[in-house]
Design an enzyme around this catalytic site. Sequence first.
Site, short mmCIF file in Angstrom:
data_model
loop_
_atom_site.label_atom_id
_atom_site.label_comp_id
_atom_site.label_asym_id
_atom_site.label_seq_id
_atom_site.Cartn_x
_atom_site.Cartn_y
_atom_site.Cartn_z
N CYS A 30 50.96 -10.47 -27.16
CA CYS A 30 49.66 -9.34 -26.93
C CYS A 30 49.88 -8.09 -26.31
O CYS A 30 50.69 -8.06 -25.44
CB CYS A 30 49.07 -10.52 -25.56
SG CYS A 30 47.62 -9.38 -24.75
N CYS A 33 48.56 -6.82 -22.75
CA CYS A 33 49.53 -7.99 -21.99
C CYS A 33 50.83 -7.16 -21.76
O CYS A 33 51.20 -7.20 -20.46
CB CYS A 33 49.88 -9.38 -22.43
SG CYS A 33 48.43 -10.34 -22.70
#
Length: 105
Positions: A30, A33
């Site tokens: 991600c 993230c």
Amino acid sequence: MAKVINSNNFFEKVENTKGVVVVDFFATWCGPCKMLAPVFEGVSSKMGDNAEFYKLDIDESMNIARKYRIAAVPTMIIFKDGVPVENLAGFMPEQKITNKVSAYL
């Protein structure tokens, strides 16, 4: 510093803990993230005496991610005395996260 936890120690570290605990639900693939990681670490370093900060990889602990209905990452959940009190979805600046966590101290 935020520690990585998983399904094996989630109950002990989060659900069975008094006080404020913040969990960053993330995935290694991600992009947002990865952007949030240093910000989350910064908040953890500054507030570490007042709250616990953990990271949980949703791919390694799918049962926990399902339990808390994590639909998108990154998602941070603030727990107070083992109960989720607020969900924070997506990237956020350090001051906003700090303000949200401080509200539960």
